[in-house]
Design a protein around this motif. Sequence first.
Motif, PDB file in Angstrom:
ATOM      1  N   ASN A 175      46.111  40.785  34.054  1.00  0.00           N
ATOM      2  CA  ASN A 175      45.137  39.981  34.814  1.00  0.00           C
ATOM      3  C   ASN A 175      44.906  38.601  34.183  1.00  0.00           C
ATOM      4  O   ASN A 175      44.086  37.829  34.652  1.00  0.00           O
ATOM      5  N   GLN A 176      45.622  38.277  33.105  1.00  0.00           N
ATOM      6  CA  GLN A 176      45.424  36.970  32.461  1.00  0.00           C
ATOM      7  C   GLN A 176      46.519  35.997  32.896  1.00  0.00           C
ATOM      8  O   GLN A 176      47.689  36.308  32.841  1.00  0.00           O
ATOM      9  N   GLY A 177      46.096  34.798  33.267  1.00  0.00           N
ATOM     10  CA  GLY A 177      47.058  33.736  33.513  1.00  0.00           C
ATOM     11  C   GLY A 177      47.831  33.842  34.812  1.00  0.00           C
ATOM     12  O   GLY A 177      48.844  33.181  34.962  1.00  0.00           O
ATOM     13  N   LEU A 178      47.368  34.653  35.745  1.00  0.00           N
ATOM     14  CA  LEU A 178      48.092  34.774  37.006  1.00  0.00           C
ATOM     15  C   LEU A 178      47.760  33.602  37.929  1.00  0.00           C
ATOM     16  O   LEU A 178      46.713  32.983  37.819  1.00  0.00           O
ATOM     17  N   ALA A 179      48.670  33.350  38.854  1.00  0.00           N
ATOM     18  CA  ALA A 179      48.404  32.328  39.865  1.00  0.00           C
ATOM     19  C   ALA A 179      47.180  32.766  40.666  1.00  0.00           C
ATOM     20  O   ALA A 179      47.049  33.946  40.997  1.00  0.00           O
ATOM     21  N   VAL A 180      46.269  31.831  40.990  1.00  0.00           N
ATOM     22  CA  VAL A 180      45.023  32.208  41.677  1.00  0.00           C
ATOM     23  C   VAL A 180      45.167  32.051  43.190  1.00  0.00           C
ATOM     24  O   VAL A 180      46.044  31.342  43.668  1.00  0.00           O
ATOM     25  N   LYS A 181      44.253  32.719  43.910  1.00  0.00           N
ATOM     26  CA  LYS A 181      44.202  32.568  45.365  1.00  0.00           C
ATOM     27  C   LYS A 181      43.154  31.494  45.655  1.00  0.00           C
ATOM     28  O   LYS A 181      41.995  31.619  45.220  1.00  0.00           O
ATOM     29  N   ILE A 182      43.565  30.440  46.335  1.00  0.00           N
ATOM     30  CA  ILE A 182      42.630  29.341  46.604  1.00  0.00           C
ATOM     31  C   ILE A 182      41.753  29.700  47.813  1.00  0.00           C
ATOM     32  O   ILE A 182      42.274  30.033  48.893  1.00  0.00           O
ATOM     33  N   PRO A 183      40.400  29.635  47.649  1.00  0.00           N
ATOM     34  CA  PRO A 183      39.512  29.978  48.764  1.00  0.00           C
ATOM     35  C   PRO A 183      39.737  29.056  49.970  1.00  0.00           C
ATOM     36  O   PRO A 183      40.117  27.894  49.799  1.00  0.00           O
TER      37      PRO A 183
END
Length: 309
Positions: A175-183
């Motif tokens: 769960n560290q450093g993953l690409a994020v989902k942009i709201p």
Amino acid sequence: MTTSDSEFNPDLLIAHKLPETRYTYNERDVAIYALGVGACGQDAVDSDELKYVYHENGQEHIQVLPTFASLLTLGSLSNGLDLPGFKYDPSLLLHGQQYIEIYRPLPSKASLINKVSLAGLQDKGKAAILELETRSYEQGSDELLCMNRTTAFLRGAGGFSNSSQPFSYKNYPSNQGLAVKIPQTQPSAVCEERTQPSQALLYRLSGDYNPLHSDPAFAKLAGFPRPILHGLCTLGFAIKGIIKCICKGDPSAVKTISGRFLATVFPGETLITEMWLQGLRVIYQTKVKERNKAVLSGYVDIRGLSSSL
Ligand SMILES: CCCCCCC/C=C/C(=O)SCCNC(=O)CCNC(=O)[C@H](O)C(C)(C)COP(=O)(O)OP(=O)(O)OC[C@H]1O[C@@H](n2cnc3c(N)ncnc32)[C@H](O)[C@@H]1OP(=O)(O)O
């Protein structure tokens, strides 16, 4: 630099122990770094940013941007990426991701001991991904100050897996450093800042002298029309904007920083950082205004805010 070994050997690389290194910095380094990531770049008396480069009561009082910690990645390597069992073309190396944990606000000068280890190695076919983790301790106190995990994206270095399964090694939580989902909602805040055409030439003085960021011929060899901006410079601009817009100017509010470099930035381009506050996490995305192109995304975990936005 490339190794003398003729083969890419993941087992040899993973077994290799990197030496402990020392990194000493002072207020001058802190100020040069802040200028490199655009502090006071639009306004020399900007009250939100002057504190990173000047203090009326003396330089020992200047505040340190939390992204200064990222300098410890390259600063902790005694021999660059010259590692046993590891072959790559230095002109094809790109910075893929950066993950930083800050356990205590960084002092304006310090002597640190860095413990570096291999945190990941993956075969992506067209590229190899190499991750290094650096734990930085204040010399003499053994207190852990910060941790950096750096992902290098090595174009052309993949395809080294010997089995039918692509090689994949990681020694940290997924769960560290993953690409994020942009709201898809309106951002809580937006920060716009123009980089200078000379931005990379200034930023490199903080220790990353890769000619990719300064030498037009080298940049062409690497596949770019001109020198590109250091990823950590873009990250510095973005996090400085988040401190200004969300953390009420308090750099010590930043606990964790995660960023993935999505596309290259050219010095002189304008960076727009959109940010969404979700509890104590700020999701952010930085775009180049002139090309409407997302170049960086990630999250920042903060320690808490004294009152709401
Ligand atoms: C270790 C210490 C050394 C530190 C050296 C620091 C030197 C500094 C250099 C720089 O500053 S370079 C400038 C900053 N970086 C950039 O400008 C890079 C911008 N990003 C890109 O150009 C692209 O995103 C990319 C990295 C070239 C990848 O794009 P590409 O289209 O080739 O990849 P995909 O096909 O989408 O994905 C393939 C595979 O790789 C994973 N991946 C994609 N992007 C990244 C990334 N940024 N970081 C880590 N991993 C990445 C992606 O998830 C795919 O994996 P799978 O899903 O197939 O498993």
